[in-house]
Write a protein that holds these residues in place. Structure first.
Motif, mmCIF file in Angstrom:
data_model
loop_
_atom_site.group_PDB
_atom_site.id
_atom_site.type_symbol
_atom_site.label_atom_id
_atom_site.label_comp_id
_atom_site.label_asym_id
_atom_site.label_seq_id
_atom_site.Cartn_x
_atom_site.Cartn_y
_atom_site.Cartn_z
ATOM 1 N N VAL A 190 50.879 -24.867 10.399
ATOM 2 C CA VAL A 190 49.915 -24.651 11.478
ATOM 3 C C VAL A 190 49.279 -26.003 11.775
ATOM 4 O O VAL A 190 48.753 -26.669 10.877
ATOM 5 C CB VAL A 190 48.843 -23.623 11.057
ATOM 6 C CG1 VAL A 190 47.740 -23.540 12.106
ATOM 7 C CG2 VAL A 190 49.469 -22.258 10.825
ATOM 8 N N TRP A 191 49.338 -26.404 13.028
ATOM 9 C CA TRP A 191 48.794 -27.700 13.415
ATOM 10 C C TRP A 191 47.382 -27.563 13.983
ATOM 11 O O TRP A 191 47.100 -26.672 14.774
ATOM 12 C CB TRP A 191 49.664 -28.359 14.489
ATOM 13 C CG TRP A 191 50.828 -29.120 13.939
ATOM 14 C CD1 TRP A 191 52.117 -28.694 13.838
ATOM 15 C CD2 TRP A 191 50.818 -30.451 13.417
ATOM 16 N NE1 TRP A 191 52.915 -29.675 13.285
ATOM 17 C CE2 TRP A 191 52.136 -30.765 13.027
ATOM 18 C CE3 TRP A 191 49.813 -31.415 13.255
ATOM 19 C CZ2 TRP A 191 52.478 -32.002 12.470
ATOM 20 C CZ3 TRP A 191 50.152 -32.645 12.706
ATOM 21 C CH2 TRP A 191 51.478 -32.920 12.316
ATOM 22 N N ALA A 192 46.506 -28.470 13.553
ATOM 23 C CA ALA A 192 45.196 -28.657 14.169
ATOM 24 C C ALA A 192 45.089 -30.126 14.545
ATOM 25 O O ALA A 192 45.820 -30.970 14.014
ATOM 26 C CB ALA A 192 44.075 -28.268 13.213
ATOM 27 N N ALA A 193 44.203 -30.444 15.469
ATOM 28 C CA ALA A 193 44.068 -31.836 15.897
ATOM 29 C C ALA A 193 42.617 -32.131 16.230
ATOM 30 O O ALA A 193 41.826 -31.229 16.525
ATOM 31 C CB ALA A 193 44.970 -32.126 17.091
ATOM 32 N N ALA A 208 39.868 -25.757 8.328
ATOM 33 C CA ALA A 208 41.124 -25.613 7.592
ATOM 34 C C ALA A 208 40.882 -25.033 6.200
ATOM 35 O O ALA A 208 41.615 -24.134 5.754
ATOM 36 C CB ALA A 208 41.828 -26.970 7.488
ATOM 37 N N VAL A 209 39.864 -25.505 5.510
ATOM 38 C CA VAL A 209 39.551 -24.988 4.179
ATOM 39 C C VAL A 209 39.202 -23.501 4.246
ATOM 40 O O VAL A 209 39.585 -22.718 3.368
ATOM 41 C CB VAL A 209 38.404 -25.814 3.546
ATOM 42 C CG1 VAL A 209 37.858 -25.125 2.298
ATOM 43 C CG2 VAL A 209 38.884 -27.223 3.205
ATOM 44 N N SER A 210 38.499 -23.089 5.306
ATOM 45 C CA SER A 210 38.103 -21.676 5.441
ATOM 46 C C SER A 210 39.305 -20.750 5.627
ATOM 47 O O SER A 210 39.184 -19.542 5.423
ATOM 48 C CB SER A 210 37.134 -21.512 6.620
ATOM 49 O OG SER A 210 37.813 -21.607 7.867
ATOM 50 N N GLN A 211 40.452 -21.301 6.005
ATOM 51 C CA GLN A 211 41.662 -20.494 6.189
ATOM 52 C C GLN A 211 42.387 -20.222 4.866
ATOM 53 O O GLN A 211 43.362 -19.474 4.836
ATOM 54 C CB GLN A 211 42.622 -21.194 7.155
ATOM 55 C CG GLN A 211 42.019 -21.549 8.505
ATOM 56 C CD GLN A 211 41.411 -20.351 9.201
ATOM 57 O OE1 GLN A 211 42.112 -19.379 9.491
ATOM 58 N NE2 GLN A 211 40.121 -20.438 9.490
ATOM 59 N N ASN A 212 41.913 -20.859 3.781
ATOM 60 C CA ASN A 212 42.516 -20.704 2.449
ATOM 61 C C ASN A 212 44.025 -20.966 2.445
ATOM 62 O O ASN A 212 44.809 -20.147 1.950
ATOM 63 C CB ASN A 212 42.234 -19.304 1.889
ATOM 64 C CG ASN A 212 40.764 -19.084 1.605
ATOM 65 O OD1 ASN A 212 40.126 -19.918 0.965
ATOM 66 N ND2 ASN A 212 40.218 -17.977 2.088
ATOM 67 N N MET A 269 50.337 -20.544 3.636
ATOM 68 C CA MET A 269 50.102 -21.289 4.867
ATOM 69 C C MET A 269 49.883 -22.764 4.553
ATOM 70 O O MET A 269 49.214 -23.109 3.581
ATOM 71 C CB MET A 269 48.868 -20.746 5.600
ATOM 72 C CG MET A 269 48.527 -21.503 6.889
ATOM 73 S SD MET A 269 46.842 -21.172 7.495
ATOM 74 C CE MET A 269 46.839 -19.397 7.644
ATOM 75 N N ILE A 270 50.456 -23.624 5.354
ATOM 76 C CA ILE A 270 50.231 -25.068 5.284
ATOM 77 C C ILE A 270 49.602 -25.508 6.600
ATOM 78 O O ILE A 270 50.101 -25.161 7.671
ATOM 79 C CB ILE A 270 51.542 -25.826 5.042
ATOM 80 C CG1 ILE A 270 52.136 -25.441 3.683
ATOM 81 C CG2 ILE A 270 51.308 -27.335 5.110
ATOM 82 C CD1 ILE A 270 53.506 -26.025 3.437
ATOM 83 N N ILE A 271 48.505 -26.244 6.513
ATOM 84 C CA ILE A 271 47.827 -26.725 7.712
ATOM 85 C C ILE A 271 47.953 -28.246 7.781
ATOM 86 O O ILE A 271 47.686 -28.951 6.802
ATOM 87 C CB ILE A 271 46.339 -26.323 7.720
ATOM 88 C CG1 ILE A 271 46.200 -24.801 7.789
ATOM 89 C CG2 ILE A 271 45.609 -26.975 8.905
ATOM 90 C CD1 ILE A 271 44.768 -24.304 7.756
ATOM 91 N N HIS A 272 48.386 -28.737 8.920
ATOM 92 C CA HIS A 272 48.421 -30.163 9.204
ATOM 93 C C HIS A 272 47.330 -30.485 10.224
ATOM 94 O O HIS A 272 47.192 -29.770 11.216
ATOM 95 C CB HIS A 272 49.776 -30.576 9.774
ATOM 96 C CG HIS A 272 50.876 -30.592 8.762
ATOM 97 N ND1 HIS A 272 52.179 -30.900 9.078
ATOM 98 C CD2 HIS A 272 50.860 -30.351 7.425
ATOM 99 C CE1 HIS A 272 52.923 -30.852 7.982
ATOM 100 N NE2 HIS A 272 52.147 -30.515 6.975
#
Length: 212
Positions: A26-29, A87-91, A1-4
């Motif tokens: 996966v986008w977060a804002a 985001a870090v908790s999603q590993n 998984m890649i989180i932006h």
């Protein structure tokens, strides 16, 4: 998984986000970053903020578009730190942070320091704007590829000293040098080969790739 993560910094400091959408992400804002992301037609998977940087009309429009997590204005973490902790908790394999520079200097410096959270897992974490890609590295040996988009490479000590830094494949090579806070020895280098390496023995190194 890649989180932006898109933070709420000035839009003129955003890179071309399309360049970072070639992979499935996966986008977060965060705060006004939610508004900017929705304006681009991207619905964030997670949204964080007290939304003190948007107007009432903008907030109502955002609520119609996505599920907002509204946090108190008075708290111990910034909105971006809450998003990074999530985001870090999603590993994930990688976290890229956009919109985190160009505004208040205190926030920008804190945002750079929060890259340490990636080292603690470890997770590859980058802070990216229209002129820079910033990451942190622990002692070790790393390969680095030449980039037309970010031709300049600088190395800054995040810890008080970084020892044994060696650069190969660079215009200005080094062999087992020590750099300290306040040193500009490793500013604005360039790769002269398609791939180079950098290594160091102790400390934490900030690697900044920049445009001209």
């Amino acid at each position: 998984m890649i989180i932006h993560i898109l933070a709420g910094g000035p839009t003129d400091h955003h890179p071309d986000l399309a360049l970072y959408e070639k992979e499935e992400v996966v986008w977060a804002a965060v705060d006004r970053g939610v508004y900017h992301l929705l304006q681009k037609g991207i619905g964030p998977y997670a949204a964080f903020g007290d939304y003190d940087s948007v107007t009432d009309d903008e907030l109502q429009w955002m609520k119609q578009q996505t599920n907002l997590q509204i946090v108190p204005k008075e708290k111990n973490e910034t909105d971006l730190e809450l998003a990074i902790n999530w985001a870090v908790s999603q590993n994930p394999k990688c976290i890229r942070i956009f919109g985190a520079t160009g505004g208040r200097l205190d926030h920008a410096l804190a945002n750079v320091q929060m890259l340490v959270k990636g080292l603690q897992k470890p997770i590859d974490m980058q802070l990216i704007d229209h002129k820079n890609e910033i990451t942190l590295k622990r002692a070790g040996t790393y390969s680095i590829a030449k980039s037309d988009a970010f031709p300049y490479v600088s190395f800054l000590p995040l810890t008080e000293t970084v020892t044994g830094i060696t650069l190969n494949g660079f215009k200005y090579p080094l062999l087992k040098k020590t750099i300290e806070w306040g040193s500009t020895l490793c500013i604005s280098n360039e790769l002269v080969e398609e791939k180079g390496t950098f290594s160091f023995a102790t400390g934490i190194l900030m690697v900044i790739r920049s445009t001209d």
